[in-house]
Design a protein around this motif. Structure first.
Motif, PDB file in Angstrom:
ATOM      1  N   VAL A 142       0.846  -1.199   0.000  1.00 17.69           N
ATOM      2  CA  VAL A 142       0.000   0.000   0.000  1.00 17.69           C
ATOM      3  C   VAL A 142       0.879   1.246   0.000  1.00 17.69           C
ATOM      4  CG1 VAL A 142      -1.707   1.343   1.300  1.00 17.69           C
ATOM      5  CG2 VAL A 142      -1.950  -1.148   1.122  1.00 17.69           C
ATOM      6  N   GLU A 143       1.885   1.275   0.867  1.00 17.60           N
ATOM      7  CA  GLU A 143       2.763   2.439   0.969  1.00 17.60           C
ATOM      8  C   GLU A 143       3.516   2.701  -0.339  1.00 17.60           C
ATOM      9  OE1 GLU A 143       5.179   1.496   4.367  1.00 17.60           O
ATOM     10  OE2 GLU A 143       3.500   1.766   5.762  1.00 17.60           O
ATOM     11  N   ILE A 144       4.056   1.649  -0.954  1.00 13.90           N
ATOM     12  CA  ILE A 144       4.808   1.798  -2.198  1.00 13.90           C
ATOM     13  C   ILE A 144       3.893   2.253  -3.333  1.00 13.90           C
ATOM     14  CG2 ILE A 144       6.043   0.491  -3.991  1.00 13.90           C
ATOM     15  CD1 ILE A 144       7.246  -1.171  -1.601  1.00 13.90           C
ATOM     16  N   ARG A 145       2.723   1.638  -3.446  1.00  9.83           N
ATOM     17  CA  ARG A 145       1.791   2.001  -4.529  1.00  9.83           C
ATOM     18  C   ARG A 145       1.324   3.447  -4.379  1.00  9.83           C
ATOM     19  NH1 ARG A 145       0.819   2.162  -9.378  1.00  9.83           N
ATOM     20  NH2 ARG A 145      -1.316   1.961 -10.065  1.00  9.83           N
ATOM     21  N   LEU A 146       0.959   3.851  -3.154  1.00  5.84           N
ATOM     22  CA  LEU A 146       0.506   5.233  -2.943  1.00  5.84           C
ATOM     23  C   LEU A 146       1.629   6.237  -3.176  1.00  5.84           C
ATOM     24  CD1 LEU A 146      -1.849   4.749   0.118  1.00  5.84           C
ATOM     25  CD2 LEU A 146      -2.510   5.472  -2.186  1.00  5.84           C
ATOM     26  N   THR A 147       2.848   5.892  -2.789  1.00  2.00           N
ATOM     27  CA  THR A 147       3.985   6.777  -3.049  1.00  2.00           C
ATOM     28  C   THR A 147       4.117   7.012  -4.550  1.00  2.00           C
ATOM     29  OG1 THR A 147       5.147   6.029  -1.060  1.00  2.00           O
ATOM     30  CG2 THR A 147       6.488   7.066  -2.792  1.00  2.00           C
ATOM     31  N   SER A 148       4.013   5.950  -5.325  1.00  2.34           N
ATOM     32  CA  SER A 148       4.119   6.066  -6.783  1.00  2.34           C
ATOM     33  C   SER A 148       2.958   6.864  -7.371  1.00  2.34           C
ATOM     34  CB  SER A 148       4.155   4.659  -7.389  1.00  2.34           C
ATOM     35  OG  SER A 148       4.128   4.727  -8.786  1.00  2.34           O
ATOM     36  N   LEU A 149       1.740   6.571  -6.938  1.00  5.84           N
ATOM     37  CA  LEU A 149       0.571   7.279  -7.473  1.00  5.84           C
ATOM     38  C   LEU A 149       0.604   8.771  -7.140  1.00  5.84           C
ATOM     39  CD1 LEU A 149      -2.192   4.645  -6.636  1.00  5.84           C
ATOM     40  CD2 LEU A 149      -1.449   5.337  -8.932  1.00  5.84           C
ATOM     41  N   ILE A 150       0.963   9.110  -5.914  1.00  6.17           N
ATOM     42  CA  ILE A 150       1.003  10.523  -5.526  1.00  6.17           C
ATOM     43  C   ILE A 150       2.147  11.243  -6.209  1.00  6.17           C
ATOM     44  CG2 ILE A 150       1.429  12.075  -3.561  1.00  6.17           C
ATOM     45  CD1 ILE A 150      -0.444  10.236  -1.932  1.00  6.17           C
ATOM     46  N   ARG A 151       3.296  10.602  -6.319  1.00  7.87           N
ATOM     47  CA  ARG A 151       4.415  11.226  -7.028  1.00  7.87           C
ATOM     48  C   ARG A 151       4.024  11.495  -8.482  1.00  7.87           C
ATOM     49  NH1 ARG A 151       8.963   7.568  -6.584  1.00  7.87           N
ATOM     50  NH2 ARG A 151       9.176   8.312  -4.453  1.00  7.87           N
ATOM     51  N   SER A 152       3.362  10.543  -9.124  1.00  4.98           N
ATOM     52  CA  SER A 152       2.937  10.735 -10.518  1.00  4.98           C
ATOM     53  C   SER A 152       1.952  11.889 -10.645  1.00  4.98           C
ATOM     54  CB  SER A 152       2.276   9.455 -11.051  1.00  4.98           C
ATOM     55  OG  SER A 152       3.231   8.441 -11.195  1.00  4.98           O
ATOM     56  N   SER A 153       1.017  12.010  -9.693  1.00  5.55           N
ATOM     57  CA  SER A 153       0.032  13.108  -9.772  1.00  5.55           C
ATOM     58  C   SER A 153       0.709  14.461  -9.533  1.00  5.55           C
ATOM     59  CB  SER A 153      -1.109  12.879  -8.787  1.00  5.55           C
ATOM     60  OG  SER A 153      -0.692  13.070  -7.458  1.00  5.55           O
ATOM     61  N   GLU A 154       1.752  14.487  -8.715  1.00  6.60           N
ATOM     62  CA  GLU A 154       2.471  15.743  -8.459  1.00  6.60           C
ATOM     63  C   GLU A 154       3.298  16.166  -9.681  1.00  6.60           C
ATOM     64  OE1 GLU A 154       3.129  15.208  -3.642  1.00  6.60           O
ATOM     65  OE2 GLU A 154       4.687  14.541  -5.022  1.00  6.60           O
ATOM     66  N   GLU A 155       3.765  15.190 -10.453  1.00 11.70           N
ATOM     67  CA  GLU A 155       4.594  15.483 -11.627  1.00 11.70           C
ATOM     68  C   GLU A 155       3.788  15.888 -12.846  1.00 11.70           C
ATOM     69  OE1 GLU A 155       6.920  11.921 -12.006  1.00 11.70           O
ATOM     70  OE2 GLU A 155       8.230  12.460 -10.328  1.00 11.70           O
ATOM     71  N   SER A 156       2.486  15.564 -12.833  1.00 17.62           N
ATOM     72  CA  SER A 156       1.679  15.900 -14.016  1.00 17.62           C
ATOM     73  C   SER A 156       0.921  17.190 -13.854  1.00 17.62           C
ATOM     74  CB  SER A 156       0.699  14.779 -14.328  1.00 17.62           C
ATOM     75  OG  SER A 156      -0.162  14.547 -13.255  1.00 17.62           O
TER      76      SER A 156
END
Length: 156
Positions: A142-156
């Motif tokens: 959960v932590e790894i997936r959310l880190t990736s999803l939030i990082r992607s939303s911040e970069e777009s």
């Protein structure tokens, strides 16, 4: 062996991200035996008081699914509060898909609030990709997936 629920349904909790800050989770179901179902959200927050409860709507979730509740019980995923007027019908346990990529087949499973599968239907793989995956996520996943999803939303 039955253990206690990690928190009441409708509880809002914080999930530590692997780089910094927290994602937000809403506990939608918990069995008291380690199984939970939740909705997870961004944006990244640094503390519980940063959570905007009004923006926590099922349609805004970045990730939805079954997960182990141990980190809530251990208080490693801190409680941020509770949703006002929380109702189970507004936060359903969504049907979840399994895909056998080798065979090119997929199934959609519906669960009751006790996490018992009450219906399973074969569906096409394309339809399955539009549903949450049917798996029990560990805390690290959960932590790894959310880190990736939030990082992607911040970069777009």
């Amino acid at each position: 062996m039955k253990r206690r629920r990690p928190a009441p349904n409708g509880t809002v909790f914080l999930v530590p991200l692997r780089d910094s800050g927290y994602a937000i989770g809403v506990l939608a179901r918990a069995t008291g035996e380690g199984h939970a179902f939740g909705y997870f959200f961004g944006p990244r927050v640094s503390k519980a008081s940063d959570v905007d409860m009004a923006k926590l709507l099922p349609k805004n979730a970045l990730l939805v699914g079954k997960f182990g509740d141990l980190e809530i019980l251990r208080k490693n995923w801190p409680i941020a509060g509770a949703l006002k007027d929380w109702a189970p019908a507004d936060w359903p346990m969504l049907p979840m898909a399994r895909i056998d990529e080798v065979a090119g087949r997929a199934w959609l499973a519906t669960y009751d609030d006790s996490f018992d599968c009450i219906e399973e239907t074969e569906i096409d793989v394309d339809t399955a990709s539009r549903h949450p995956y049917d798996r029990m996520m560990g805390a690290g996943a959960v932590e790894i997936r959310l880190t990736s999803l939030i990082r992607s939303s911040e970069e777009s």
